[in-house]
Design a protein around this motif. Sequence first.
Motif, short mmCIF file in Angstrom:
data_model
loop_
_atom_site.label_atom_id
_atom_site.label_comp_id
_atom_site.label_asym_id
_atom_site.label_seq_id
_atom_site.Cartn_x
_atom_site.Cartn_y
_atom_site.Cartn_z
N TRP A 1 -58.68 -0.32 -13.30
CA TRP A 1 -57.48 -0.94 -12.74
C TRP A 1 -57.72 -2.37 -12.27
O TRP A 1 -56.86 -3.25 -12.44
CB TRP A 1 -56.94 -0.09 -11.58
N SER A 2 -58.88 -2.63 -11.67
CA SER A 2 -59.11 -3.92 -11.02
C SER A 2 -59.14 -5.09 -12.01
O SER A 2 -58.75 -6.21 -11.67
CB SER A 2 -60.40 -3.90 -10.21
N GLN A 3 -59.57 -4.83 -13.26
CA GLN A 3 -59.67 -5.94 -14.21
C GLN A 3 -58.30 -6.35 -14.76
O GLN A 3 -58.19 -7.36 -15.45
CB GLN A 3 -60.62 -5.58 -15.35
N GLU B 1 -54.35 -15.65 -18.28
CA GLU B 1 -55.79 -15.74 -18.03
C GLU B 1 -56.41 -14.33 -17.94
O GLU B 1 -57.53 -14.10 -18.42
CB GLU B 1 -56.05 -16.50 -16.73
N ILE B 2 -55.68 -13.39 -17.33
CA ILE B 2 -56.17 -12.02 -17.26
C ILE B 2 -56.30 -11.44 -18.66
O ILE B 2 -57.29 -10.77 -19.00
CB ILE B 2 -55.21 -11.16 -16.40
N ILE B 3 -55.30 -11.72 -19.53
CA ILE B 3 -55.38 -11.27 -20.92
C ILE B 3 -56.60 -11.86 -21.60
O ILE B 3 -57.32 -11.17 -22.34
CB ILE B 3 -54.10 -11.65 -21.68
N ALA B 4 -56.85 -13.14 -21.36
CA ALA B 4 -58.01 -13.80 -21.98
C ALA B 4 -59.32 -13.18 -21.50
O ALA B 4 -60.27 -13.03 -22.28
CB ALA B 4 -57.98 -15.30 -21.66
N HIS B 5 -59.38 -12.81 -20.21
CA HIS B 5 -60.59 -12.19 -19.68
C HIS B 5 -60.82 -10.82 -20.30
O HIS B 5 -61.96 -10.37 -20.46
CB HIS B 5 -60.50 -12.05 -18.15
N ASN B 6 -59.71 -10.15 -20.63
CA ASN B 6 -59.79 -8.80 -21.22
C ASN B 6 -59.57 -8.85 -22.72
O ASN B 6 -58.90 -7.98 -23.28
CB ASN B 6 -58.73 -7.89 -20.57
N ILE B 7 -60.13 -9.84 -23.37
CA ILE B 7 -59.80 -10.14 -24.76
C ILE B 7 -59.99 -8.93 -25.68
O ILE B 7 -59.22 -8.72 -26.62
CB ILE B 7 -60.62 -11.35 -25.27
N THR B 8 -61.01 -8.11 -25.43
CA THR B 8 -61.23 -6.95 -26.31
C THR B 8 -60.30 -5.79 -25.96
O THR B 8 -60.06 -4.92 -26.79
CB THR B 8 -62.69 -6.48 -26.22
N GLU B 9 -59.81 -5.78 -24.71
CA GLU B 9 -58.86 -4.75 -24.27
C GLU B 9 -57.75 -5.45 -23.49
O GLU B 9 -57.69 -5.37 -22.26
CB GLU B 9 -59.56 -3.70 -23.40
N PRO B 10 -56.86 -6.16 -24.17
CA PRO B 10 -55.93 -7.06 -23.48
C PRO B 10 -54.86 -6.37 -22.66
O PRO B 10 -54.17 -7.02 -21.90
CB PRO B 10 -55.30 -7.85 -24.63
N TYR B 11 -54.67 -5.08 -22.82
CA TYR B 11 -53.72 -4.38 -21.97
C TYR B 11 -54.31 -3.03 -21.55
O TYR B 11 -55.22 -2.50 -22.16
CB TYR B 11 -52.37 -4.18 -22.67
N LEU B 12 -53.76 -2.49 -20.45
CA LEU B 12 -54.22 -1.21 -19.93
C LEU B 12 -53.49 -0.09 -20.64
O LEU B 12 -52.27 -0.01 -20.59
CB LEU B 12 -53.95 -1.14 -18.42
#
Length: 467
Positions: A367-369, A433-444
Amino acid sequence: MAGLSSGAYTESALRARRILLIGGQQTGKSSGGNTILGKQVFPEEVTSDSGACRGEVFGWIVTVVDTPGLGWGEDGELDADQPQESADPWSLSSGVLLCSPGPHVILLVVSVSQPLTENRMKRLETHLEGLGRGVWRHTIVLFTGVDALDEGGCLESHIIEGGKPLQHLVEKCGNRYYGLDNTRPRERTQVQELMLKVEEVVEQNHGWFLEVDSNYGTRNNLMWNDAVEAERGVMESWHFQEMPMYIPPPRELRMILLGWKGVGKSLAGNTMLGFQGFDVGKQTEVSLRRQSQVSGRRVTVVDTPGWGWWSVKQTSMRVKQETQRAVELLHPGPHALLLVLPVVSSLTSRKRYVLENHMEKIFGTQWSQYTLVLFTCGDLLRGLGYSIEEHIQRGGKELVKLLETCGNEYHVLDSKSPEGHKQVPELLNKVEEIIAHNITEPYLYLEVNEESGGRTESPGCATCNLQ
């Protein structure tokens, strides 16, 4: 059959849009065409032949083509005494021809009163994919008969309850869908919203229409090729003179508003959307989804019921289920979880624990990411002369710990001032920016395990719909 190619619209027809209606029998295609055009042009009876009509709709010159209903084959459950619409592939071919040199958008008409079985879904797929590869990126699911939905019901719930065939069909169309109430033809706001969705599809395809290859509709190849070549000739002569700037398609940003009762989630959602989409001043009972175009993005926000303050047990199972349903309303998953905190709220160690416990119980360990802390009541900070950074330091170590857990992703929003909407573009930049940080998993992505009744986590898809 050869694959699809695409064609660009010409300068003289920048506002021209060609819409092809395709669907099963008795789904309300003709009524939908009449509602879009704002006049009675298609007979609202059994359609035996394709027909086309053109009209001006909110500044667009729109050509709507109605086609006979597709037969359901062995899966058909229509009354044998009812007249049957033609399922002849040639009838569909002639309808496509009326859209020459190609439809900008296909509206795949589905009635909410007709269950979509696996066989029916496959039949629709077969007919559409007969147009060639790439047809789905030009297709929107148009739900008709939405007036028959239960009071307070919504399309999102209907899609979820409609089962896997319906969900699969919507996913094939890039999760693009709209509900049209043909019993209210004078309600033009719904048509305006539909045309904006049509325009999104055109922009996502970089202004290109669906050009059907020469193997389709062999009885009219000559007419079809002449139409395509005529428009291509005009396009090519203009292409080198005044090619418009490339306009990137809007990104889709999907977000959930979360937090305690009374923290201002609904008001913050309205500020983000730019209109009064959520009721303010009364307790939110169910998760609600609203969408708007903001700063070149398609922004989808879900408001949720508030949690209990003192423990996870204080929050009812119904509220927890509604919060988890918010994820389903943003299929395939939210890009960001917005944890709403008023700047006037002090955060004790117990309150922080309860917040984090709620997040982990509902959304899992990741959740935190995906979480950004959204501070509301920003006007109070301005009145005191504090910056948000000073407020964080004054808030004490528990607030600092919460922000560190969330990767120091935060934003402050003034929802009561007319100036508050100007703070939204920066918030959307932070979500990206959050999407970019989670580039391999861009959504929960959360998947409900039906056997155990629990929730299992699954990684996000790198090819999610980020238009």
